[in-house]
Design an enzyme around this catalytic site. Sequence first.
Site, PDB file in Angstrom:
ATOM      1  N   ASN A 269      28.455  35.865  46.052  1.00 44.57           N
ATOM      2  CA  ASN A 269      29.587  36.798  46.978  1.00 44.57           C
ATOM      3  C   ASN A 269      30.505  37.384  45.803  1.00 44.57           C
ATOM      4  O   ASN A 269      30.589  37.212  44.746  1.00 44.57           O
ATOM      5  CB  ASN A 269      30.094  35.468  47.964  1.00 44.57           C
ATOM      6  CG  ASN A 269      30.910  34.720  47.162  1.00 44.57           C
ATOM      7  OD1 ASN A 269      30.775  34.193  45.971  1.00 44.57           O
ATOM      8  ND2 ASN A 269      32.191  34.146  47.927  1.00 44.57           N
ATOM      9  N   CYS A 271      33.603  36.786  45.029  1.00 40.76           N
ATOM     10  CA  CYS A 271      34.349  36.231  44.264  1.00 40.76           C
ATOM     11  C   CYS A 271      33.740  35.392  43.449  1.00 40.76           C
ATOM     12  O   CYS A 271      34.240  34.532  42.509  1.00 40.76           O
ATOM     13  CB  CYS A 271      35.506  35.590  45.176  1.00 40.76           C
ATOM     14  SG  CYS A 271      36.711  36.603  45.821  1.00 40.76           S
ATOM     15  N   GLU A 273      32.025  32.327  44.007  1.00 39.59           N
ATOM     16  CA  GLU A 273      31.846  30.751  43.983  1.00 39.59           C
ATOM     17  C   GLU A 273      30.874  30.144  44.976  1.00 39.59           C
ATOM     18  O   GLU A 273      30.357  29.179  45.028  1.00 39.59           O
ATOM     19  CB  GLU A 273      33.082  30.300  44.747  1.00 39.59           C
ATOM     20  CG  GLU A 273      33.317  30.497  46.360  1.00 39.59           C
ATOM     21  CD  GLU A 273      33.928  31.953  46.547  1.00 39.59           C
ATOM     22  OE1 GLU A 273      34.488  32.213  47.647  1.00 39.59           O
ATOM     23  OE2 GLU A 273      33.954  32.853  45.683  1.00 39.59           O
TER      24      GLU A 273
END
Length: 566
Positions: A269, A271, A273
């Site tokens: 995704n 970001c 994580e």
Amino acid sequence: MNNTGLDTEIARLVWSQRYRHGGSAEPDITATWRRIANALAQAEPSGRDEWAARFYRVLEGFHFLPGGRVIAGAGTPRRVTLLNCFVMGGIEDSIPGIFRALQEGAVTMQEGGGVGYDFSTLRPRGLPASIAGNIASGPVSFMAVWDAMCATIQSTGARRGAMMATLRCDHPDIEAFIAAKSQPGVLTHFNLSVLVTDAFMRAAAEGAPWRLIFPATPPHRMTREVNAAELWDRLMRASFASAEPGVLFIDQINRMNNLHYCERISAVNPCGEVPLPHYGGCDLGSLNLTAFISAPFSPSARLDMEALLAAVPIAVRILDNVLDVSHFPLPAQAQEVRAKRRVGLGITGLADALIMLGLDYGSEAARHWASGVMREICHAAYRASTALAAEKGAFLAFSRDAYLAGPFIRALPDDVRDAIATHGIRNSHLLAIAPTGTISLLAGNVSSGIEPVFAAEADRMILDAFGAQQHVTVMDHAVRLWRQEQGGRLPPAFVDAGALPVQAHLGMQAALQAHVDQSIAKTINLPATCGFADFADTFRAAHALGLKGCTVFRPQAAAGVLSARA
């Protein structure tokens, strides 16, 4: 307007512009929590009023913070997804396939989801593109089309676009990908990450030749050799200059994947994580550690572990219910997400909790404490999911022996493994630590995720519902409490991100990664004076520690949303 529970300007601003629904229909944050609790309780086959009351109690007081899409969309008539982000389907190496993937991304972003793509499937620049004799322009050129799409979608008033692009370290266009954001204003809606393999890290360490190849099989193949150390140096210098690309250690990601037996991952995704297969989605929420600290700043300061662990099964159930009540932009997303039921329970406010307990973020004591807390959350989450499986059924892709053979699952306590063997498990994955930027502001500017405090006071840039920039002065939550209760400028255990050595950042991420089955969004902030050699060593150390990814930031590298106040 009653702003019960919103005791900072930034919290009130974020709530009113990003999360409040229906104007006077939600006079305060408690009405927002009730809307969410009631909406998510509709996934329960019975006892909905009781579950709504339980959900409300864990939301009230910011003990548990669902992802922003849940807060903004649950219980509203808007046609939006409650999942923050998706990894999209594979991009077929053809013009129809490319624009099919672009359309799917546009639909997903219009309905509130960020997107991640692996562009490694697209042929490199210069390779014959079709029987008509055209020459391929390469994946980076098509990324510009996605970037323009994202800007257009954002201009319509949709949520700020977030995209992740990945490319394998053996793709022939890897140098162009590494250099793609070297000029200001290019691909501004993308985060970039290189998929780095263990073999490449070994070759770079040895200065060995490295083969770039596309595709894996003929007929039209491009292949050439570069020096791995020189390619690594090029990647590091690009990141040193602009904070991008980041690095994803893709072998570690796949090695530790609970669903190693039925999927391969090549993207994350926006970001980073949540590593995801094609059409997988991020169903995120965070336990706010600061809400569980008793007697802060005093000799008797402590974490109320009993209350924290009591919140875990409620949080897991909330996130599991999100999967059933959410709208999905694409049928393929609904099918993938509900077959595996990934959720991402994480934490936020770690640094502020440490300050309130008198622990220096960079100390061994802080890492030991944080690791112990995350371990307890992890085990409680897995126990909750096995109980949900006994009640509602295991996820559809569950295969008992294969699942139990995964390295993360093998490390769980015997009682958890026994419960999985007996009942199955409701959710294939349970833990991820997100950046929690906006929801942490809603909770009073608690420190984000597992990041250290950026600064005691800062100028924060936020985007309103229409994408316009606003600048607000914010004070760290723990600092604000200290000044209210104790007076004085800073708490004794206060330390900001820039003052911490690299080892403190990496050490904290590694300490928690052992108890997180997905990944951790973490930015390693280095001082502007950091030299290139030390910068590059940070990535090598991250790989040696078994981390799944690494993002490193220097103050002069790129303009951010935060700037410290003197």
